[in-house]
Motif scaffolding. Structure first.
Motif, short mmCIF file in Angstrom:
data_model
loop_
_atom_site.label_atom_id
_atom_site.label_comp_id
_atom_site.label_asym_id
_atom_site.label_seq_id
_atom_site.Cartn_x
_atom_site.Cartn_y
_atom_site.Cartn_z
N LEU A 31 2.96 8.52 0.12
CA LEU A 31 1.67 8.63 -0.53
C LEU A 31 1.19 10.07 -0.53
O LEU A 31 1.50 10.84 0.39
CB LEU A 31 0.64 7.74 0.17
CG LEU A 31 0.82 6.24 0.02
CD1 LEU A 31 -0.23 5.50 0.82
CD2 LEU A 31 0.77 5.81 -1.43
N VAL B 55 -4.75 2.05 5.23
CA VAL B 55 -4.94 2.02 3.79
C VAL B 55 -5.83 0.84 3.43
O VAL B 55 -5.71 -0.24 3.99
CB VAL B 55 -3.60 1.93 3.01
CG1 VAL B 55 -2.83 3.23 3.12
CG2 VAL B 55 -2.76 0.77 3.45
N LEU C 214 -6.63 -1.59 0.48
CA LEU C 214 -5.99 -2.10 -0.73
C LEU C 214 -6.99 -2.95 -1.49
O LEU C 214 -7.81 -3.64 -0.88
CB LEU C 214 -4.76 -2.94 -0.38
CG LEU C 214 -3.72 -2.26 0.51
CD1 LEU C 214 -2.68 -3.26 0.98
CD2 LEU C 214 -3.05 -1.12 -0.24
N HIS D 135 3.29 -1.93 3.95
CA HIS D 135 2.69 -0.65 4.31
C HIS D 135 3.45 -0.17 5.52
O HIS D 135 3.62 -0.93 6.48
CB HIS D 135 1.20 -0.83 4.63
CG HIS D 135 0.57 0.36 5.26
ND1 HIS D 135 -0.29 0.26 6.33
CD2 HIS D 135 0.69 1.69 5.00
CE1 HIS D 135 -0.68 1.46 6.68
NE2 HIS D 135 -0.11 2.34 5.89
N HIS E 297 -7.19 -4.45 4.21
CA HIS E 297 -6.75 -3.18 4.78
C HIS E 297 -5.56 -3.41 5.71
O HIS E 297 -5.31 -4.53 6.16
CB HIS E 297 -7.89 -2.47 5.51
CG HIS E 297 -8.23 -3.08 6.83
ND1 HIS E 297 -9.15 -4.08 6.96
CD2 HIS E 297 -7.75 -2.84 8.06
CE1 HIS E 297 -9.22 -4.43 8.23
NE2 HIS E 297 -8.39 -3.71 8.92
N VAL F 297 3.31 2.76 0.67
CA VAL F 297 2.84 1.43 0.32
C VAL F 297 3.71 0.99 -0.84
O VAL F 297 3.89 1.73 -1.81
CB VAL F 297 1.35 1.42 -0.06
CG1 VAL F 297 0.92 0.07 -0.58
CG2 VAL F 297 0.50 1.82 1.14
N PRO G 86 1.65 1.33 -4.50
CA PRO G 86 0.64 2.38 -4.30
C PRO G 86 -0.56 2.29 -5.24
O PRO G 86 -1.63 2.79 -4.92
CB PRO G 86 1.42 3.68 -4.52
CG PRO G 86 2.63 3.30 -5.28
CD PRO G 86 2.94 1.88 -4.90
N VAL H 84 -3.83 1.08 -3.54
CA VAL H 84 -4.53 1.86 -2.52
C VAL H 84 -5.84 2.37 -3.09
O VAL H 84 -5.89 2.91 -4.20
CB VAL H 84 -3.67 3.04 -2.02
CG1 VAL H 84 -4.44 3.89 -1.02
CG2 VAL H 84 -2.38 2.53 -1.39
N SER I 163 -8.97 5.10 3.50
CA SER I 163 -7.52 5.32 3.55
C SER I 163 -7.27 6.71 4.14
O SER I 163 -7.77 7.72 3.63
CB SER I 163 -6.91 5.24 2.16
OG SER I 163 -7.08 3.93 1.63
#
Length: 177
Positions: A53, A88, A90, A103, A137, A156, A159, A162, A170
């Motif tokens: 990320l 993160v 989500l 993740h 999360h 992730v 991604p 996110v 995050s």
């Protein structure tokens, strides 16, 4: 009571004229500047070409001290034991077809040809009806021994899920213990 010893405010004995023990220990110990970093998600949290990320190392309360940053990875410059962590947030306005994602915190090292998994979490989401907004999360954290040149990064599987709101939802970092 001995005339040469007087209690300090907490009632602990100390020699007359001496500093309290806690103050002396703090002053005798050199200040440590151990490597540490805390990165936050910016507006673009997409994946880098290497799968990690993308983070914002210079915004808000994010910082890097004694570590490098390259392509979404924190690079170890001093070998030792580190606490690594990543959280993160989500979310999406509706449920996609896939209802789970991975993740993880991973390591790349010059001493091994592939990527090594350090910590991995499977996040299951969308327990409600399709079309309803959702948020979940994932937090990972643990101790790992790192050597000079090791790169630590987080991925992730999806991604695009996110969420970066204000740097508190995050984030990713590590510090030497």
């Amino acid at each position: 009571m001995c005339p040469h010893v007087s209690p300090d405010p907490c009632g602990c004995p100390q020699a007359s004229g001496d500093r309290p023990l806690s103050e002396k220990v703090q002053q005798d110990r050199p200040p440590t500047k151990k490597p540490a970093a805390h990165l936050i998600a910016g507006a673009d949290v997409s994946s880098q070409p290497n799968g990690s990320l993308r983070w914002e190392p210079g915004k808000s309360w994010a910082f890097i001290r004694g570590l490098g940053y390259r392509g979404g990875s924190l690079v170890c410059r001093q070998p030792g034991l580190y606490f690594v962590y990543a959280k993160v947030q989500l979310g999406a306005p509706g449920c996609p077809t896939r209802a789970a994602t991975l993740h993880g915190i991973h390591k790349r090292t010059p001493r091994y040809p592939g990527v090594l998994d350090l910590l991995v979490n499977k996040v299951v989401y969308c327990p409600q009806a399709h079309g309803v907004p959702w948020a979940r999360h994932s937090f990972l954290g643990g101790l790992v021994r790192l050597e000079t040149g090791d790169e630590v990064f987080t991925r992730v599987q999806a991604p695009e899920l996110v969420r970066a709101v204000d740097g508190t939802r995050s984030y990713f970092g590590m510090f030497m213990v």
